[in-house]
Design a protein around this motif. Structure first.
Motif, PDB file in Angstrom:
ATOM      1  N   SER A  11      92.944   0.915 -47.366  1.00 14.39           N
ATOM      2  CA  SER A  11      93.213   2.374 -47.502  1.00 14.39           C
ATOM      3  C   SER A  11      92.165   3.051 -47.830  1.00 14.39           C
ATOM      4  N   GLN A  12      91.120   2.538 -48.301  1.00 19.06           N
ATOM      5  CA  GLN A  12      89.852   3.454 -48.824  1.00 19.06           C
ATOM      6  C   GLN A  12      88.740   2.798 -48.589  1.00 19.06           C
ATOM      7  N   LYS A  13      87.471   3.559 -48.233  1.00 22.52           N
ATOM      8  CA  LYS A  13      86.416   2.587 -47.817  1.00 22.52           C
ATOM      9  C   LYS A  13      85.490   3.123 -49.042  1.00 22.52           C
ATOM     10  N   TYR A  14      84.387   2.250 -49.487  1.00 20.76           N
ATOM     11  CA  TYR A  14      83.489   2.324 -50.243  1.00 20.76           C
ATOM     12  C   TYR A  14      82.163   1.898 -49.849  1.00 20.76           C
ATOM     13  N   LEU A  15      81.117   2.641 -50.244  1.00 20.15           N
ATOM     14  CA  LEU A  15      79.736   2.272 -49.898  1.00 20.15           C
ATOM     15  C   LEU A  15      78.706   2.029 -51.181  1.00 20.15           C
ATOM     16  N   MET A  16      77.893   1.184 -51.058  1.00 20.52           N
ATOM     17  CA  MET A  16      76.990   1.127 -52.193  1.00 20.52           C
ATOM     18  C   MET A  16      75.596   1.475 -51.743  1.00 20.52           C
ATOM     19  N   VAL A  17      75.013   2.298 -52.201  1.00 15.64           N
ATOM     20  CA  VAL A  17      73.540   2.944 -52.049  1.00 15.64           C
ATOM     21  C   VAL A  17      72.680   1.875 -52.035  1.00 15.64           C
ATOM     22  N   GLN A  18      72.040   1.387 -51.062  1.00 17.39           N
ATOM     23  CA  GLN A  18      70.740   0.188 -51.190  1.00 17.39           C
ATOM     24  C   GLN A  18      69.440   1.106 -51.461  1.00 17.39           C
ATOM     25  N   ARG A  19      69.120   2.304 -50.856  1.00 22.26           N
ATOM     26  CA  ARG A  19      67.762   2.837 -50.952  1.00 22.26           C
ATOM     27  C   ARG A  19      68.124   4.175 -51.236  1.00 22.26           C
ATOM     28  N   PRO A  20      67.160   4.874 -51.998  1.00 22.94           N
ATOM     29  CA  PRO A  20      67.322   6.268 -52.376  1.00 22.94           C
ATOM     30  C   PRO A  20      67.341   7.222 -50.850  1.00 22.94           C
ATOM     31  N   ILE A  21      68.244   8.115 -51.117  1.00 23.40           N
ATOM     32  CA  ILE A  21      68.758   8.945 -49.834  1.00 23.40           C
ATOM     33  C   ILE A  21      69.222   9.972 -50.378  1.00 23.40           C
ATOM     34  N   ALA A  22      68.973  11.157 -49.689  1.00 22.55           N
ATOM     35  CA  ALA A  22      69.609  12.505 -49.992  1.00 22.55           C
ATOM     36  C   ALA A  22      71.031  12.862 -49.784  1.00 22.55           C
ATOM     37  N   MET A  23      71.791  13.403 -50.508  1.00 26.76           N
ATOM     38  CA  MET A  23      73.081  13.641 -50.179  1.00 26.76           C
ATOM     39  C   MET A  23      73.208  15.188 -49.880  1.00 26.76           C
ATOM     40  N   THR A  24      73.393  15.721 -48.631  1.00 24.81           N
ATOM     41  CA  THR A  24      73.472  17.007 -48.255  1.00 24.81           C
ATOM     42  C   THR A  24      74.639  17.671 -48.262  1.00 24.81           C
ATOM     43  N   ASN A  25      74.624  19.064 -48.147  1.00 22.38           N
ATOM     44  CA  ASN A  25      75.640  19.878 -47.848  1.00 22.38           C
ATOM     45  C   ASN A  25      76.036  20.051 -46.550  1.00 22.38           C
ATOM     46  N   SER A  26      75.748  19.594 -45.633  1.00 22.65           N
ATOM     47  CA  SER A  26      75.879  19.634 -44.264  1.00 22.65           C
ATOM     48  C   SER A  26      75.779  18.392 -43.344  1.00 22.65           C
ATOM     49  N   SER A  27      76.591  18.191 -42.374  1.00 23.15           N
ATOM     50  CA  SER A  27      76.351  17.120 -41.463  1.00 23.15           C
ATOM     51  C   SER A  27      75.250  17.251 -40.644  1.00 23.15           C
ATOM     52  N   ASN A  28      75.095  18.281 -40.177  1.00 24.95           N
ATOM     53  CA  ASN A  28      73.910  18.727 -39.410  1.00 24.95           C
ATOM     54  C   ASN A  28      72.601  18.971 -40.147  1.00 24.95           C
ATOM     55  N   LEU A  29      71.701  18.062 -39.837  1.00 21.71           N
ATOM     56  CA  LEU A  29      70.505  17.784 -40.862  1.00 21.71           C
ATOM     57  C   LEU A  29      69.538  19.004 -40.494  1.00 21.71           C
ATOM     58  N   GLU A  30      69.600  19.895 -39.435  1.00 21.66           N
ATOM     59  CA  GLU A  30      68.808  20.806 -39.393  1.00 21.66           C
ATOM     60  C   GLU A  30      68.813  21.944 -40.398  1.00 21.66           C
ATOM     61  N   ASP A  31      70.258  22.334 -40.686  1.00 21.66           N
ATOM     62  CA  ASP A  31      70.579  23.372 -41.624  1.00 21.66           C
ATOM     63  C   ASP A  31      71.091  22.856 -43.074  1.00 21.66           C
ATOM     64  N   ALA A  32      70.803  21.512 -43.024  1.00 20.31           N
ATOM     65  CA  ALA A  32      71.437  20.912 -44.513  1.00 20.31           C
ATOM     66  C   ALA A  32      70.387  21.149 -45.483  1.00 20.31           C
ATOM     67  N   LYS A  33      71.058  21.277 -46.895  1.00 23.41           N
ATOM     68  CA  LYS A  33      70.265  21.527 -48.025  1.00 23.41           C
ATOM     69  C   LYS A  33      70.652  20.228 -49.065  1.00 23.41           C
ATOM     70  N   THR A  34      69.874  19.644 -49.726  1.00 22.62           N
ATOM     71  CA  THR A  34      70.128  18.448 -50.346  1.00 22.62           C
ATOM     72  C   THR A  34      70.798  19.157 -51.801  1.00 22.62           C
ATOM     73  N   VAL A  35      71.999  18.261 -51.823  1.00 26.29           N
ATOM     74  CA  VAL A  35      72.834  18.512 -53.115  1.00 26.29           C
ATOM     75  C   VAL A  35      72.353  17.817 -54.180  1.00 26.29           C
ATOM     76  N   ARG A  36      71.941  16.508 -53.920  1.00 25.79           N
ATOM     77  CA  ARG A  36      71.212  15.885 -55.081  1.00 25.79           C
ATOM     78  C   ARG A  36      70.757  14.436 -54.315  1.00 25.79           C
ATOM     79  N   LYS A  37      69.842  13.596 -55.030  1.00 30.73           N
ATOM     80  CA  LYS A  37      69.281  12.280 -54.459  1.00 30.73           C
ATOM     81  C   LYS A  37      70.284  11.309 -55.007  1.00 30.73           C
ATOM     82  N   LEU A  38      70.690  10.456 -54.203  1.00 32.16           N
ATOM     83  CA  LEU A  38      71.394   8.950 -54.693  1.00 32.16           C
ATOM     84  C   LEU A  38      70.369   8.071 -54.562  1.00 32.16           C
ATOM     85  N   ALA A  39      70.775   6.997 -55.603  1.00 31.87           N
ATOM     86  CA  ALA A  39      69.908   5.927 -56.009  1.00 31.87           C
ATOM     87  C   ALA A  39      70.625   4.713 -55.910  1.00 31.87           C
TER      88      ALA A  39
END
Length: 119
Positions: A11-39
């Motif tokens: 019923s639920q899906k989980y993911l493990m971060v493999q490489r550092p990546i930004a978590m953003t406030n929008s699905s559209n990368l053109e206007d997205a701002k970083t919420v925080r970095k995932l490690a």
């Protein structure tokens, strides 16, 4: 029991971060701002998606470490994988009893991890 664990994992899906990546406030990368970095190795609960943004597959997820929510790219346009599927986190009581605040966990009972430990 085992059937309850299997149902919860479906019923639920989980993911493990493999490489550092930004978590953003929008699905559209053109206007997205970083919420925080995932490690790596950080665990995410998928709340929505995946959805396509250009050539990228993105999911809306919650970081279990601190509860922050945002959009995460699953794989870059050069094939770099940033996350991978992960099992739902559970703790199972394997001793006679464990005190959990005002409750007691008995042998074989399952506890769902809702948020990771504070750092």
């Amino acid at each position: 029991g085992d059937d309850e664990l299997k149902l919860l994992q479906l019923s639920q899906k989980y993911l493990m971060v493999q490489r550092p990546i930004a978590m953003t406030n929008s699905s559209n990368l053109e206007d997205a701002k970083t919420v925080r970095k995932l490690a790596s190795p950080e665990l995410l609960q998928v709340l929505e998606g995946p959805s396509t943004c250009g050539d990228l597959q993105r999911v809306f997820a919650r970081a279990l470490r601190d509860g922050v929510e945002g959009w995460v790219t699953m794989e870059g346009n050069q094939g770099t994988s940033y996350v991978k599927d992960a099992p739902k986190p559970f703790y199972v009581c394997i001793s006679k009893e464990i005190a959990l605040g005002d409750d007691t966990l008995k042998l074989g009972e399952v506890v769902e991890l809702l948020q990771g430990p504070d750092r």
